[in-house]
Structure formats: C-alpha cells, structure tokens
Write a protein that holds these residues in place. Structure first.
Motif, PDB file in Angstrom:
ATOM      1  N   ASN A   1      37.314  49.620  35.063  1.00 55.73           N
ATOM      2  CA  ASN A   1      38.447  50.431  34.625  1.00 55.73           C
ATOM      3  C   ASN A   1      39.077  51.125  35.824  1.00 55.73           C
ATOM      4  O   ASN A   1      38.441  51.988  36.453  1.00 55.73           O
ATOM      5  N   TYR A   2      40.303  50.709  36.147  1.00 52.17           N
ATOM      6  CA  TYR A   2      41.003  51.239  37.312  1.00 52.17           C
ATOM      7  C   TYR A   2      42.177  52.110  36.880  1.00 52.17           C
ATOM      8  O   TYR A   2      42.798  51.877  35.829  1.00 52.17           O
ATOM      9  N   ARG A   3      42.497  53.086  37.706  1.00 50.44           N
ATOM     10  CA  ARG A   3      43.695  53.894  37.499  1.00 50.44           C
ATOM     11  C   ARG A   3      44.450  54.003  38.822  1.00 50.44           C
ATOM     12  O   ARG A   3      43.843  54.109  39.895  1.00 50.44           O
ATOM     13  N   THR A   4      45.759  54.000  38.739  1.00 47.76           N
ATOM     14  CA  THR A   4      46.606  54.085  39.922  1.00 47.76           C
ATOM     15  C   THR A   4      46.683  55.531  40.393  1.00 47.76           C
ATOM     16  O   THR A   4      46.964  56.440  39.602  1.00 47.76           O
ATOM     17  N   VAL A   5      46.431  55.731  41.692  1.00 49.23           N
ATOM     18  CA  VAL A   5      46.476  57.083  42.258  1.00 49.23           C
ATOM     19  C   VAL A   5      47.539  57.222  43.348  1.00 49.23           C
ATOM     20  O   VAL A   5      47.859  58.338  43.770  1.00 49.23           O
TER      21      VAL A   5
ATOM     22  N   GLN B   1      50.079  49.723  46.673  1.00 46.41           N
ATOM     23  CA  GLN B   1      49.537  50.480  45.548  1.00 46.41           C
ATOM     24  C   GLN B   1      48.035  50.669  45.728  1.00 46.41           C
ATOM     25  O   GLN B   1      47.337  49.759  46.179  1.00 46.41           O
TER      26      GLN B   1
ATOM     27  N   GLN C   1      39.943  62.332  44.469  1.00 47.01           N
ATOM     28  CA  GLN C   1      39.278  61.627  43.369  1.00 47.01           C
ATOM     29  C   GLN C   1      37.768  61.673  43.611  1.00 47.01           C
ATOM     30  O   GLN C   1      37.305  61.282  44.687  1.00 47.01           O
TER      31      GLN C   1
ATOM     32  N   ASN D   1      51.229  55.130  45.215  1.00 48.20           N
ATOM     33  CA  ASN D   1      52.147  53.998  45.329  1.00 48.20           C
ATOM     34  C   ASN D   1      53.149  54.304  46.427  1.00 48.20           C
ATOM     35  O   ASN D   1      53.810  55.349  46.393  1.00 48.20           O
TER      36      ASN D   1
ATOM     37  N   SER E   1      38.287  53.317  40.868  1.00 46.31           N
ATOM     38  CA  SER E   1      37.451  53.112  39.680  1.00 46.31           C
ATOM     39  C   SER E   1      36.040  53.624  39.945  1.00 46.31           C
ATOM     40  O   SER E   1      35.541  53.547  41.074  1.00 46.31           O
TER      41      SER E   1
ATOM     42  N   GLU F   1      44.496  51.845  43.693  1.00 52.83           N
ATOM     43  CA  GLU F   1      43.814  52.128  42.428  1.00 52.83           C
ATOM     44  C   GLU F   1      42.357  52.461  42.727  1.00 52.83           C
ATOM     45  O   GLU F   1      41.784  51.969  43.704  1.00 52.83           O
TER      46      GLU F   1
END
Length: 307
Positions: A246-250, A237, A275, A252, A241, A239
């Motif tokens: 604050n992380y977001r999954t981009v 996975q 990103q 997987n 930031s 992620e």
C-alpha cells in the motif's frame, strides 16, 4: 580497413577549427602537447609505440614548453578516480591515477586543504561516510594540472535492494541493479558507465529500506544532453509504504522543458512532510513526452538519495 589497405596510408594531419577559439593562447592550449602525440603515432612503428616511454619524454617536452612560454594543456595530469562499493558493508573503495604513470598524487578529505604537505596516495582509499575527496598531481611541491574534487554522499538507501518496473537499457546499466543506490555518481560523459538509461519509458524504481525509517526527502540525479536525445525528466513522483503493498504519494515535482545547448547534471530534490516507519520508497521519473527534434527521448539517472 584491412591490413593491406592500411599500407596505402601515407601519413596523418592535425586540424584545428578556430571559430570558437578567440586567442592565440587558447589555440596553443588546444594544440600542445597533442601535436607531440600525433608525431609519436605517425612517425613511430606500431610495434614500438609504448605509452609509458612516451609519457616520460613528453613531460620533458613540457618543461621546454614552460621555457618557451607556450600555454600547453596539463589535462594528462588530471586525476581519474575509479570507485566500487561493497554491497555487504556499504564501504566505497576509491583508486586514484593520472594518465601519466609514476607521478606523485596527494589527497585530502573534507575541509582539509590540498597542499604540498597533504597525504601521499599509496593505496586505494576506503570511504564509509559522507565526505568530499580532493586529489591532484604534485611535483617538487608544485601543483600540476587540475584538482579533482568529488563528493560521496551516504544516505538511507545505500546498498539497499532495488526493483525496477521497466528494465534499464542494457547499453546503459550504470552499475547494475544497485547502481542507483551505490553512492557513485556519473559525469557529463553519458558513456562513463555510471548512468542508467531508459528510452520512451519511465524509470519506476522501488527501494526496500529493509527496516522502518523516517524519511522526508528524495534526491534524484539526472543528466541532460539534448544533442544526443537525453532529456531531464518531465516529472518525478515519490511514494512511500510501510508494507510494500500500500503506497501513498508524498511528493511530486513537475518540470517544464527548457532548451539547453550543452551537457548538464541536475539533482532534483523532492521534499515532503516527515514520514515515519517507512520501509519502501518508490520513485517514478517520467521522460520527456515530445522530443522537440523528433525521435525518442532518453532518460538518464545515476543515483536516488533518500534522507
């Protein structure tokens, strides 16, 4: 054994099991020049064993093998590179040598051909951008042994600070805290010092890019050797930031277990929508949950490339 016990050893022998050796030529390749090395060890007093002297004599013996038509191994002419990275400059220094000392090594970068007219290796090489390096031993214009071919990929995470949620195993530290962002890759030999290993724990790695960058791809290098309990990750996975909080999954990448009889290296690529202004990337590689043979599951990584 003790020195006293060693006195009772009468000699040595070489055994070659042939169930996977289909031809006499293959048998010769496995035996020569190893038989000469065995003879040197068992017939020479310990205090007179000297590799440089033997290497000169065994190369003369190889000339005889040529005349006799023996299919001998030339692996001692293979190039053994040693690399290290300067974490301040991001520059990699590569030293080249063969098992035999005082041989002529020639090298070429990138698409340049490696021929008898290529550059002669005289001192460690400096690399600061993505390229490939070819090198081999030559004698009187003739190529001896196999050609080494290594790639050095410089990416956005090279020499950047790395944080680990779970520490890697102390026996498999693969270059230490920046071992996953040092350009230097591992081989199929899991004890070569380039692999970082975890057992029954995920590798959760956070890379600080130290500046806002645009990213759209992560490549994770992994090793599998199921016979020793080393397996490719079950999933990876990614992620990102901007602030490290604050992380977001981009991305997987799940992977189903596949039986694999030998050692294998794989670069797992996770592509995602571009990103912008990303300063932190976190990669989570999950080990195989159920080892099909029982026991623990090792996870081995050697590099995380960010592009």
């Amino acid at each position: 054994m003790t020195v006293e016990q060693k006195k009772h050893i009468l000699g040595g022998q070489a055994n070659l099991w042939a169930e996977y050796i289909p031809t006499p030529e293959h048998s010769e390749y496995m035996l020569f020049p190893r038989l000469a090395a065995l003879a040197e060890v068992v017939w020479t007093p310990d205090d007179q064993l000297e590799w440089k002297d033997f290497s000169v004599r065994v190369q003369k013996l190889m000339d005889r093998f040529e005349i006799m038509g023996i299919n001998y191994a030339k692996s001692a002419y293979g190039i053994q590179p040693e690399s290290e990275i300067n974490l301040e400059t991001g520059e990699v220094t590569v030293s080249l040598e063969a098992e035999f000392p005082d041989v002529e090594i020639k090298y070429a970068f990138g698409d340049a051909e490696l021929t008898a007219n290529a550059n002669i290796y005289r001192e460690p090489l400096k690399i600061d951008s993505s390229t490939s390096l070819k090198a081999a031993v030559f004698e009187n214009g003739k190529l001896l042994g196999l050609t080494m071919n290594k790639s050095y990929v410089f990416h956005k995470a090279v020499a950047k600070p790395v944080e680990y949620k779970f520490p890697y195993n102390e026996n498999y530290n693969g270059g230490g805290k920046t071992g996953l962002v040092d350009v230097l890759r591992g081989s199929k030999y899991f004890k070569d010092g380039r692999w970082q290993g975890w057992i029954n724990r995920p590798a959760v790695v956070t890379i600080n890019l130290e500046e806002p960058l645009d990213v759209n791809q992560v490549i994770v290098g992994s090793l599998e050797e199921q016979g020793t309990g080393i397996y490719f990750p079950e999933s990876i996975q990614v992620e990102v930031s901007e602030d490290g909080m604050n992380y977001r999954t981009v991305g997987n990448l799940p992977r189903k277990f596949q039986s694999n009889p030998g050692a294998k290296i794989e670069n797992f690529t996770i592509k995602f929508e571009p990103q912008n202004n990303i300063s932190f990337v976190r990669v989570t590689a999950v080990p195989l949950k159920e080892n099909p043979t029982g026991g623990g599951s090792w996870l081995f990584l050697d590099e995380i490339e960010i592009k």
